[in-house]
Design a protein around this motif. Structure first.
Motif, PDB file in Angstrom:
ATOM      1  N   LYS A 160       0.837  -1.209   0.000  1.00 28.62           N
ATOM      2  CA  LYS A 160       0.000   0.000   0.000  1.00 28.62           C
ATOM      3  C   LYS A 160       0.868   1.254   0.000  1.00 28.62           C
ATOM      4  O   LYS A 160       0.559   2.253  -0.662  1.00 28.62           O
ATOM      5  N   GLU A 161       1.953   1.227   0.746  1.00 28.21           N
ATOM      6  CA  GLU A 161       2.854   2.381   0.777  1.00 28.21           C
ATOM      7  C   GLU A 161       3.465   2.627  -0.602  1.00 28.21           C
ATOM      8  O   GLU A 161       3.593   3.770  -1.045  1.00 28.21           O
ATOM      9  N   ILE A 162       3.834   1.566  -1.290  1.00 26.30           N
ATOM     10  CA  ILE A 162       4.391   1.715  -2.639  1.00 26.30           C
ATOM     11  C   ILE A 162       3.351   2.316  -3.577  1.00 26.30           C
ATOM     12  O   ILE A 162       3.633   3.229  -4.370  1.00 26.30           O
ATOM     13  N   ALA A 163       2.111   1.815  -3.496  1.00 24.95           N
ATOM     14  CA  ALA A 163       1.063   2.331  -4.378  1.00 24.95           C
ATOM     15  C   ALA A 163       0.756   3.805  -4.094  1.00 24.95           C
ATOM     16  O   ALA A 163       0.411   4.564  -5.002  1.00 24.95           O
ATOM     17  N   ASP A 164       0.886   4.224  -2.848  1.00 30.22           N
ATOM     18  CA  ASP A 164       0.569   5.609  -2.489  1.00 30.22           C
ATOM     19  C   ASP A 164       1.696   6.574  -2.825  1.00 30.22           C
ATOM     20  O   ASP A 164       1.442   7.739  -3.176  1.00 30.22           O
ATOM     21  N   ASN A 165       2.930   6.139  -2.703  1.00 29.89           N
ATOM     22  CA  ASN A 165       4.063   7.056  -2.830  1.00 29.89           C
ATOM     23  C   ASN A 165       4.618   7.158  -4.249  1.00 29.89           C
ATOM     24  O   ASN A 165       5.169   8.193  -4.613  1.00 29.89           O
ATOM     25  N   CYS A 166       4.499   6.114  -5.026  1.00 34.10           N
ATOM     26  CA  CYS A 166       5.091   6.121  -6.375  1.00 34.10           C
ATOM     27  C   CYS A 166       4.097   6.742  -7.362  1.00 34.10           C
ATOM     28  O   CYS A 166       3.581   6.068  -8.273  1.00 34.10           O
ATOM     29  N   THR A 167       3.834   8.023  -7.194  1.00 34.70           N
ATOM     30  CA  THR A 167       2.846   8.703  -8.041  1.00 34.70           C
ATOM     31  C   THR A 167       3.407   9.081  -9.404  1.00 34.70           C
ATOM     32  O   THR A 167       2.656   9.251 -10.361  1.00 34.70           O
ATOM     33  N   GLU A 168       4.715   9.235  -9.496  1.00 35.36           N
ATOM     34  CA  GLU A 168       5.326   9.635 -10.765  1.00 35.36           C
ATOM     35  C   GLU A 168       5.630   8.448 -11.664  1.00 35.36           C
ATOM     36  O   GLU A 168       6.033   8.636 -12.814  1.00 35.36           O
TER      37      GLU A 168
END
Length: 1740
Positions: free
Chosen positions: A1650-1658
């Motif tokens: 979930k953290e990866i999905a939220d933070n990797c916006t670019e």
């Protein structure tokens, strides 16, 4: 270290498994030699005892450490064996989703059965120019390697793509050809690369079909040669095919299809183009419905047909050829539906009304009776006769199918031939790259002749492959100076001999085909008899219709049924003749007799025994013989090229994406030679490391004494000799270290043990420190508690009520005492402060008062002093002005008096001469009256004589009339002279008018330059000009009077001549007066003497007059020619000659005046042209106003439309009002300018009209004077008639005529003198004007000097540079073309060229010279373009001219006069705005030019920076002590020698960026442009680094993420240091920063996902999944990313929007903007350095 020593506890091994081929197990105890079992623990937790033979221990293969699993190159594995290869492929394919893997020189490609985003143009560009081992394995890397070796070594290359059906051979070959088409664009307009790619859909349509293993299986072999020229651009291609599966035309197995082209045609049966073929659905034809399935999931046959036809057209194959192809294919389908019935055991027939038969014959143009006859009959030729024998139905069906196969095979060859013709382009081939798409080793349940030929071809290819691998290994060892030892590898030459040698399988097959009664069984029996002793040939135990061959890959059992028929590929001669006789020429050409090649070339790989070619024609043309010949030619071609191998693997038979069947994969690995390559590598030294890599990886195993950085090579040798005692386990090469199998794993074990020991030691000390710290904290807390408790106890023991009261009392006393003491101190301090403040304020007040008094006195003194200075300056100025006026007026009065005196003297002389002539006339009249009385007395006596002489008189009258006619002609000539004199007066008037206009222009210029002078000087100047005009007007009137006098004199002269003629006539009429003639003769003599004297005087006067007229115009010799040569004038002829001399002098004077007139006319034409230019400018302004009004009208319409569509946007109203306001301002401006121009035009018209009216009034005045002269002439004629009889005064009249001529000469000379005086007066006026100008300048300087006596004020310049038109090329050459950006002057003022050029533009605008301005702007733009084009790689010069072009653009905006650009301008800058021209068009051109220079500058900087990005950002380890390297073992074929001469670091990138920034700042580039450039460079760094991460699995690790994040921080610090944070350059690094964060973050739990999905916006979902799949641990302490975690992340990213592209576009350009920046530089203060050699420029 011995291999047996590695079988220790916790190590893992591979044991055989029936389901997964191999499975992993862990050793539970150390193995010792002599033991009979190896204790293992399986992955499911069960224990297993692996049996071992103590005498010859055969232990299971060891498993590689996890750190080595997933390598890009299988040869980099420490343990090289089959389970290691199988497991490495599985990890890469299933877990990392990577389909490509190297195995030495082989690229292993596993079919994913799914479209992957790894084949775009961005990927191609990323692999272009890279070495093969630098990036992840890819088909593009192999193609790039082949292309690079061709260009470097000038040798032909081959890419051999092999694999079984469904493995992806065709797609791989297609991508390889696409790579060549992209990286080597052809220079011709024919677009050969597009044609090469377009050939694939056609060959797939006619040569591919659906099989049980593949929906698009190639049923033929194909070798495509792509030709290149000397510049390595594609110029053509050629295709060779092998072993087309013709049997598929007439037979398909279950769930298979025929060739795609048939189904594509049937899908389009209803279209108009195919109506004539009479096709229907594919299930209606026997040849297309045998397999059951007629459609493929996901395939649209109709759409594929359109693509096929499109590629036909692209290749230039015309519609007629396409229709012929479709006609033949339709005929084959109808042929399959022709019904053959049985009429008994040995007879068959075709129904005559069979519809398909009729369609077939119609399409092919053959006779139906002949076709039916020879399908069901056969001709047998005996010795004595020929017999036609009917055949059974089975043989008739076989003949029908054979004919269909033969027609399709010929059609296939024809299409391939036409494609090759279309791919040929004129031009010489320099080199080629061949792409071989050929079938791999095949083994089915039933193997026939096709599988035999395929496996035979693979045996030949495997042999060539083994020799090539062996050769490369030998070259590598020799290059590194490693002792070469022979390696035992499998040689399949015996199998090849078994097939192709004499009395081999093919030889016996051809021999059996010679016999008409030969059968498959008889041929098989021969095989058993002749080849039974060969160990590679076996006879099956349970079958008598098959044989077994031991191939290199596996044993294959072949069924002999159909071998002879397929090898013969026979078609009855009668059917061939029927086809040959077809009316369809396209079909008839298929069956023409072909001539075979005379001989075939030998190949390098020869069989053991050469084969003998029998002379029988049928044997020579067998399929096996043809296949052997083509295969030999192919092998010869491959041996002459450098081969590159691609092995395609089919992971499962169900075509499921990313499903891995180990059994099927290992079978293919054995068949394609991958495991053989592994075995060859494992026998020698498979692991190869450079010294730098070894030092970096295993420096942890070195002691401080051994770690010598100066000589890393010797350090590595010392460490290895200590760690591995057996020197045979490694070898030291020149640049690499070679290891035996297992040694790298041993070193990894030692490294892991050292790291584990270091971790334990660190944990021990950290835990001890932590416990000690915790203990000390607890101890300190206990001590504090003890203190408080003990203190409380003591208080309880010692404290009572009395002590408490005493303590309280002491506190109260202390409080009061301290308060009293502090109050006293405060009072003392307060008193002292008040005293100090009082004294200080008084002193400050007195000081301020004294200063005010001084300032007041100073003001009074200044007031009186300034008043005195002003009065003194005014008095001095007034005295000077009065003196100037007085002197000027005195000069004017003196000149007027002199001129008046001259005129008075002339008038007095003329009056005296007229009085004398009047008195003489009165005397003559009195004498004539007396004589008249005498004549009347004699009249009577003379009447008779008069009658007698009347007849004579009539004759004389006729003669006199003729003379009168001649005199009338003379009169006309005099009138012409009169008109000429009028023209001269006009010319002189024009001259005066032009001089006045010139004076007016001078006045305007002087008035403009001296606009700040006093009003008194202006008034005086205007009065002087008016006085000059009045004086010129008076001179004009005098000149007119003189001309009138000249005309009167000419008229008097003509009257006197007429009088002389008439008097002469009367003398002849009166003969009685002859007596008087004798008396008068004496008087004549006296008169002759007087005339002689007068002639002498006249001669002198003529000479003097001529000299006065032409003294300054002609030479002395010419003057002598114009005057009389004799000293005296005696006769009238001499007088006429003198008069002609005067006339010649007058003509010369007229010519001189005419030249002056022409020069004055040229000046007048200039004024007229200027007026026309003003009119043109007015027209342009009106057109501009019209365009603006049209634009405003369009805007108004657009606003009305938008308001009707969307009335809720109030901003539009504001915009409309703003536009209307701007429109009104523009209209007002244009109206003012048009009014000014109209006023100027009216003024010019009025002046011209006034001049014309003056000229017309003068013309009328001259006409009136002419009339008056005519009247005077009549009166004189009357007087002459009265004096007809005056014969006595003939001589006197002649004397009067001479006097009149003399007077004429005098008047002429006087007029010439007056003209010369007039010219002198004009010159004096010009000198006077210049003198006045100098006096005005002197007055200005004196006034300025008096205003500031202490300081010297410099000249006030207008910020313009004046130059002449002929100096424009020098200006452009010196300031643009020859200017170097590194000069001292340019360093001080970088934008100096822009300001100089703009100052020149201002001067052209100031002069209102449109031609000069346009020429200068065009020259500037052209020169800048030329400099940029000629130095397009020079960053310094591009930066310099970008800065100057931008500055010039800003100057044009700032000084354009537009309000939006003048908000920050100074009043002086606003005053210096352009006045006459609108340069908005040139601004747009300059803006486009600046954009071009900017993009070229970015390209140059990117090209300079690009080589340092990947080494500096990824490969260099900026964090010391954290190594992100891992064992690679890559065999870089393009760059095997390690080169560390040119190594880049992050400091290199920063240094390069600093150089760019310093250069741009040094050249004065605006900060906004610098920010945009840096942002573009940062994007390049980010995109290039990110793309490398996407394409390099070895860069996806946690430590590499730390290195990248550290490098990003360096870039951020650089931005802060250069104060460029506002450039948004850091935003371009976000994708890279998020990728680095993704490499470092935990990747195991759901929270992590979930953290990866939220933070990797670019990052897009494709990029995130790619990084997770490519994540590679560096050490055993790290864990791999599990497939389940990747799937969880994918599920969370489903709703994320993002591009499907894997790569970032490095060619992306941010939009560049050029915001307006106001310049504070004052143009009038700018100095032009002498070093620029611009001395021809003048500051104004």
């Amino acid at each position: 270290m011995a291999l047996l020593e590695l079988y220790t506890k916790f190590n893992r091994v591979w044991i055989p498994d029936t389901e997964h081929v191999w499975k992993s197990a862990e050793i539970t105890r150390d193995f010792h030699p002599g033991e009979n079992a190896l204790g293992l623990l399986l992955e499911d937790g069960t224990e297993h005892q692996y049996p071992v033979d103590p005498s010859e221990p055969s232990l299971p293969p060891l498993r590689n450490p996890d750190i080595l699993v997933g390598e890009n190159d299988l040869t980099a594995l420490s343990y090289l064996h089959e389970p290691a290869v199988l497991h490495n492929l599985k990890v890469r394919f299933v877990e990392s989703r990577i389909i490509y893997t190297y195995c030495g020189i082989i690229l292993v490609a596993v079919n994913p059965y799914k479209q992957l985003p790894i084949y775009g143009d961005a990927i191609i560009n990323a692999y272009s120019g890279q070495n093969m081992g630098d990036m992840d394995p890819h088909i593009f890397a192999v193609a790039e390697e082949a292309y690079k070796q061709m260009a470097r070594n000038h040798k032909n290359q081959s890419i051999i793509v092999s694999g079984e059906s469904g493995a992806g051979k065709t797609v791989s070959a297609r991508y390889a050809m696409r790579y060549f088409a992209v990286v080597s664009k052809s220079g011709s307009k024919t677009r050969v690369e597009d044609k090469v790619l377009a050939s694939n859909p056609i060959t797939e349509a006619i040569g591919n079909a659906k099989t049980t293993r593949n929906d698009n299986s190639s049923r033929f072999g194909k070798y495509t040669e792509i030709s290149f020229d000397r510049r390595y651009r594609i110029i053509g291609a050629n295709m060779r095919t092998y072993l087309l599966e013709k049997s598929r035309v007439v037979f398909q197995a279950e769930n298979e299809r025929n060739y795609h082209i048939f189904y594509q045609m049937c899908s389009c049966a209803e279209s108009s183009e195919f109506k004539s073929l009479r096709l229907s659905s594919a299930d209606k034809f026997r040849y297309t419905c045998m397999g059951g399935d007629i459609a493929i999931d996901g395939v649209d046959d109709k759409k594929d047909m359109e693509e096929t036809r499109r590629t036909f057209s692209l290749l230039g194959l015309k519609e007629d050829f396409q229709s012929d192809i479709f006609k033949v294919l339709a005929a084959i389908l109808h042929l399959g539906n022709v019904e053959i019935k049985s009429l008994g055991d040995d007879r068959s027939s075709v129904p005559p009304r069979d519809p398909h038969l009729a369609i077939l014959c119609d399409l092919l143009g053959v006779r139906s009776d002949m076709l039916v006859r020879w399908l069901c009959h056969r001709r047998i030729v005996l010795v004595a006769e020929t017999v036609v024998k009917p055949v059974a139905r089975e043989r008739a069906l076989a003949a029908r199918d054979a004919m269909a196969k033969q027609i399709y095979a010929h059609l296939f060859d024809c299409i391939i031939s036409r494609i090759n013709t279309a791919l040929q382009v004129p031009g010489k081939q320099h080199a080629f790259i061949g792409v071989l798409d050929i079938y791999g080793f095949e083994t089915f349940d039933i193997n026939s002749f096709e599988q035999f030929c395929i496996n035979y071809a693979n045996e030949k290819l495997q042999q060539q492959f083994n020799l090539h691998v062996f050769k490369l290994e030998q070259e590598e060892y020799m290059k590194e100076d490693i002792p070469w030892t022979l390696i035992d590898f499998y040689d399949n030459q015996p199998v090849i001999d078994l097939i192709e040698a004499k009395m081999g399988i093919l030889d016996l097959l051809d021999e059996e085909c010679l016999f008409p009664q030969g059968t498959d069984q008889s041929w098989l029996q021969k095989l058993y008899n002749y080849l039974d002793a060969n160990p590679l040939f076996e006879k099956p135990r349970l079958s008598n219709e098959a044989f077994v061959i031991q191939h290199f890959a596996d044993k294959v059992e072949y069924q002999c049924r159909g071998f002879l028929e397929k090898n013969r590929d026979a078609l009855y001669e009668e059917l061939v003749d029927t086809m040959r006789a077809s009316k369809f020429s396209f079909l008839g050409n298929f069956f023409q007799e072909e001539q075979k090649a005379s001989s075939s070339k030998s190949v390098k790989v020869k069989p053991a025994r050469p084969s003998v070619k029998p002379a029988n024609k049928q044997l020579r043309t067998s399929v096996g013989d043809k296949f052997c010949s083509s295969l030999s030619l192919l092998m010869e071609t491959l041996n002459a090229t450098t081969p590159h191998y691609v092995r395609c693997i089919k992971p499962n038979d169900e075509k499921l994406p990313f499903e891995y069947d180990s059994g099927r994969v290992v079978q293919q690995l054995r068949a394609c030679g991958v495991l053989e390559t592994i075995r060859i590598s494992a026998q020698s030294y498979p692991s190869r490391w450079t010294y730098i890599e070894f030092y970096s990886r295993y420096s942890i195993l070195m002691s401080h004494v051994e770690a010598d950085r100066s000589d890393k090579k010797q350090t590595c040798k010392n460490v290895l000799q200590r760690l591995i005692q057996d020197s045979n386990q490694y070898k030291f090469g020149r640049t690499k270290i070679f290891f035996r199998a297992g040694q790298v794993a041993y070193l990894e074990k030692l490294r892991l043990d050292r790291l584990r020991g270091a971790c334990v030691s660190i944990q021990k000390h950290v835990r001890g420190w932590s416990q000690r710290r915790k203990y000390l904290k607890m101890r300190d807390a206990a001590i504090i508690l003890q203190q408080y408790i003990r203190g409380k106890r003591m208080i309880r023991k010692t404290v009572s009520a009395a002590t408490l009261k005493q303590g309280w009392a002491s506190v109260v006393i202390q409080r009061h005492w301290r308060g009293y003491r502090m109050k006293r101190i405060y009072q003392v301090v307060r008193t002292a402060s008040v005293t100090i403040q009082a004294f200080t304020r008084g002193w400050m007040a007195r000081k301020r008062y004294k200063k005010m008094i001084e300032e007041r006195k100073a003001l009074i003194l200044q007031k009186y002093a300034r008043a005195w200075l002003v009065r003194r300056r005014f008095q001095t100025m007034r005295r000077l002005v009065l003196n100037v006026q007085l002197s000027y007026r005195v000069q004017q009065l003196r000149k007027k008096i002199e001129e008046q005196s001259k005129e008075n003297r002339g008038l007095m002389e003329r009056l005296t001469s007229l009085a004398n002539s009047n008195s003489q006339t009165v005397d003559r009249l009195q004498g004539l009256e007396i004589q008249l009385e005498k004549v009347t007395n004699q009249k009577v006596s003379l009447e008779e004589s008069e009658r007698r002489s009347k007849e004579e008189a009539t004759l004389m009258i006729t003669q006199l009339q003729k003379e009168m006619e001649s005199l009338s002609l003379g009169k006309q000539m005099l009138e012409k002279k009169f008109e000429a004199s009028i023209r001269e007066s006009k010319e002189k008037f024009d001259q005066v008018k032009r001089s006045l206009l010139d004076e007016k222009e001078n006045e305007a210029r002087l008035r403009k330059i001296a606009e700040n002078n006093s009003e008194i000087q202006k008034q005086d100047h205007e009065k002087e000009v008016e006085a000059l005009k009045e004086e010129i007007k008076r001179l004009k009137e005098d000149r007119v009077g003189l001309q009138r006098r000249i005309e009167e004199g000419v008229q008097v002269n003509s009257d006197l001549q007429e009088q002389v003629v008439q008097l002469t006539k009367h003398v002849k009429v009166i003969p009685e007066l002859r007596r008087d003639l004798n008396n008068l003769q004496n008087q004549r003599n006296n008169l002759d003497r007087q005339m002689k004297e007068q002639s002498e005087q006249a001669t002198a006067k003529v000479k003097r007059t001529v000299r006065q007229i032409l003294g300054g115009l002609v030479e002395e010799e010419k003057l002598l020619g114009l005057t009389p040569h004799d000293s005296e004038i005696y006769e009238p002829d001499d007088l006429l000659k003198a008069f002609e001399g005067l006339q010649e002098a007058t003509r010369i004077l007229e010519n001189h005046q005419k030249e002056q007139k022409e020069s004055y006319e040229a000046r007048l034409e200039g004024l007229i042209l200027k007026m026309d230019h003003l009119q043109n400018e007015n027209g342009k302004l009106q057109n501009l106003f019209q365009e603006k009004s049209n634009v405003n009208e369009n805007i108004r319409q657009e606003v009305s439309r938008l308001s009707s569509e969307n009335s809720v946007i109030p901003e539009l109203k504001q915009q409309v009002s703003e536009l209307q306001r701007q429109k009104q301002e523009l209209e007002g401006l244009i109206r003012d300018q048009s009014q000014e121009l109209a006023e100027k035009n009216v003024e010019i018209r009025n002046v011209l009209h006034r001049k014309i009216t003056e000229e017309s009034s003068q013309r009328r005045y001259f006409e009136e004077k002419a009339k008056e002269l005519e009247e005077a002439k009549g009166e004189l004629q009357g007087r002459i008639e009265e004096l007809v009889e005056e014969n006595a005064h003939l001589k006197r009249q002649q004397l009067m005529e001479g006097e009149a001529k003399n007077k004429l000469r005098e008047e002429t000379s006087r007029l010439t003198a007056e003209n010369m005086d007039f010219e002198e007066q004009l010159d004096q006026k010009d000198r006077l004007i210049k003198k006045l100008q100098n006096q005005i300048k002197c007055l200005e300087t004196s006034q300025k000097a008096k205003q500031n006596t202490t300081s010297i004020i410099p000249k006030e310049f207008l910020g313009m540079l004046e130059y002449r038109r002929e100096h424009e090329p020098r200006l452009i050459q010196n300031i643009i073309l020859d200017l170097k950006p590194k000069g001292v002057v340019v360093s001080m003022i970088p934008t100096l060229p822009a300001h100089i050029l703009f100052m020149c533009v201002r001067h052209a605008d100031y002069l209102n010279d449109d031609t000069k301005l346009k020429s200068l702007m065009n020259a500037i733009i052209t020169a800048i373009k030329k400099v940029v084009m000629s130095h397009h790689r020079n960053m310094e010069l591009l930066s310099f001219w970008l800065s100057n072009t931008y500055q010039l653009l800003n100057c044009l905006k700032q000084y354009s006069g537009e309000e939006e650009f003048q908000k920050q301008s100074t009043p002086r800058q606003k005053k210096n705005c352009l006045q006459n021209f609108d340069l908005s068009e040139h601004r747009q051109i300059l803006s486009d030019l600046a954009i071009h220079i900017y993009h070229q500058l970015i390209r140059v900087m990117q090209k300079t920076l690009a080589p340092a990005i990947v080494p500096g950002m990824l490969e260099h380890e900026s964090l010391q002590g954290i190594s992100s390297m891992k064992p690679t073992g890559f065999r870089k074929r393009s760059n095997s020698v390690y080169n560390e001469a040119e190594s880049y670091t992050i400091s290199s990138i920063l240094q390069q960026l600093s150089n760019f920034h310093a250069a741009m700042s040094h050249h004065g580039m605006e900060r906004c442009l610098i920010k945009q450039s840096i942002k573009q460079l940062f994007f390049l760094v980010s995109a290039t680094t990110f793309n490398q991460i996407m394409l390099r699995k070895d860069m996806c690790s946690c430590r590499k993420g730390m290195q990248i994040r550290c490098n990003i921080s360096y870039l951020e610090e650089w931005l802060k240091e250069k104060e460029l944070q506002s450039s948004n350059a850091i935003d371009t690094l976000r994708p890279l920063a998020q990728a680095a964060w993704l490499l470092q973050v935990n990747k195991s739990t759901d929270e992590d996902a979930k953290e990866i999905a939220d933070n990797c916006t670019e990052l897009s979902p494709v990029q995130i999944v790619k990084i997770l799949n490519s994540y590679t641990p560096i050490d055993d302490f790290e864990k791999r990313v599990t497939s389940s975690f990747v799937r969880r992340v994918q599920s969370l990213l489903q709703d994320h929007e993002g591009s499907s592209q894997l790569m970032l576009d490095t060619d992306h350009r941010f939009q560049v903007t050029f915001p307006f920046c106001s310049s504070s530089m004052a143009l009038e203060l700018l100095q032009v350095p002498s070093s620029l050699q611009l001395d021809f420029l003048t500051k104004i």
